[in-house]
Design an enzyme around this catalytic site. Structure first.
Site, PDB file in Angstrom:
ATOM      1  N   ASP A   6       0.825  -1.205   0.000  1.00 59.45           N
ATOM      2  CA  ASP A   6       0.000   0.000   0.000  1.00 59.45           C
ATOM      3  C   ASP A   6       0.861   1.258   0.000  1.00 59.45           C
ATOM      4  OD1 ASP A   6      -2.431  -1.195  -0.005  1.00 59.45           O
ATOM      5  OD2 ASP A   6      -2.804  -1.026   2.139  1.00 59.45           O
ATOM      6  N   ASP A   7       0.397   2.278  -0.695  1.00 63.39           N
ATOM      7  CA  ASP A   7       0.959   3.624  -0.579  1.00 63.39           C
ATOM      8  C   ASP A   7       2.458   3.679  -0.902  1.00 63.39           C
ATOM      9  OD1 ASP A   7      -1.568   4.407   0.322  1.00 63.39           O
ATOM     10  OD2 ASP A   7      -1.067   3.871   2.375  1.00 63.39           O
ATOM     11  N   CYS A  46      -6.255   1.674  -1.145  1.00 67.30           N
ATOM     12  CA  CYS A  46      -6.067   0.276  -0.724  1.00 67.30           C
ATOM     13  C   CYS A  46      -6.936  -0.711  -1.498  1.00 67.30           C
ATOM     14  CB  CYS A  46      -6.363   0.126   0.765  1.00 67.30           C
ATOM     15  SG  CYS A  46      -5.433   1.214   1.834  1.00 67.30           S
ATOM     16  N   LYS A 102      -3.464  -8.403   4.162  1.00 67.38           N
ATOM     17  CA  LYS A 102      -4.639  -7.539   4.277  1.00 67.38           C
ATOM     18  C   LYS A 102      -5.567  -7.814   3.097  1.00 67.38           C
ATOM     19  CE  LYS A 102      -5.592  -2.543   4.085  1.00 67.38           C
ATOM     20  NZ  LYS A 102      -4.913  -1.231   3.940  1.00 67.38           N
ATOM     21  N   HIS A 104      -9.110  -6.653   2.396  1.00 64.66           N
ATOM     22  CA  HIS A 104      -9.621  -5.343   1.981  1.00 64.66           C
ATOM     23  C   HIS A 104     -10.281  -5.344   0.612  1.00 64.66           C
ATOM     24  CE1 HIS A 104      -8.819  -1.036   3.627  1.00 64.66           C
ATOM     25  NE2 HIS A 104      -9.834  -1.641   4.212  1.00 64.66           N
TER      26      HIS A 104
END
Length: 221
Positions: A6-7, A46, A102, A104
């Site tokens: 992520d990110d 995300c 994760k 998500h």
């Protein structure tokens, strides 16, 4: 082996533009042994980024234009006619597939969707003897060990192959927002909610590394 972070922008990785503030010899080693893509399209968020990677579609091609995030009363982001890369690799090429980390992507709380957001785990309207509806096991992952929202939101528990690992009769705690001192540092709860009594965000990444390593070792030839 696909690692989704992520990110992280391409400017953060030295291999792309010879930039980045952090020395990353292991990431560079992986890229030198693999394929480096320089023309790819994604999203900085995300849940949409996961759907785009797994489906090959822009996020608005799924069930919701902004993606599906945590588990609730609806299905995950995949349309019923869409297949994930995991399904294709497993069914067409014979791969053993697994996902750790994760999730998500959304999923439906069994049996009839989310009925009590405050008490994700202990509500008697939720049946955790059943697997998540539209969880990893339903889009091509033969094995999985995930949290539905990473470390950022409840439930603060792991799911193995779609099934909750927390014993709801004796192992559920309501975690208030804040910091909790643990042997490896401060475990941070950003949003209050239910989870496993042993939840510790400081060891989250290492748990996933161990699960991934074990799966890879089990399938080495």
């Amino acid at each position: 082996l696909i690692i989704l972070a992520d990110d992280v922008g391409t400017g953060d990785l030295p291999r792309y533009w010879n930039s980045g503030l952090v020395h990353m010899p292991n990431i560079n080693g992986l890229s030198e042994k693999g394929v480096l893509f320089t023309d790819a399209h994604g999203t900085p968020l995300c849940a949409p980024s996961r759907y785009m990677l797994l489906s090959g579609n822009y996020q608005h091609r799924g069930r919701h234009y902004n993606g599906r995030w945590n588990i609730g009363y609806q299905h995950n982001q995949f349309q019923s006619h869409q297949k994930s890369i995991a399904e294709v690799l497993r069914d067409k090429a014979g791969y053993h597939t697994a996902m750790f980390g994760k999730w998500h992507l959304g999923a439906k709380v069994p049996p009839d969707g989310l009925q009590n957001k405050t008490h994700f785990l202990t509500s008697n309207l939720h049946n955790w003897t059943l697997p998540l509806i539209d969880g990893p096991q339903d889009i091509g992952f033969s094995k999985s060990y995930v949290t539905t929202g990473g470390i950022q939101e409840a439930p603060y528990s792991f799911f193995r192959n779609g099934l909750l690992t927390t014993n709801i009769a004796s192992r559920v705690s309501y975690w208030e927002e804040g910091k909790y001192r643990m042997p490896s540092g401060d475990s941070i709860i950003r949003k209050s909610g239910e989870g496993d009594i042993g939840w510790d965000s400081t060891v989250y990444n290492q748990i996933l590394v161990n699960e991934t390593s074990q799966f890879i070792n089990d399938h080495l030839e």
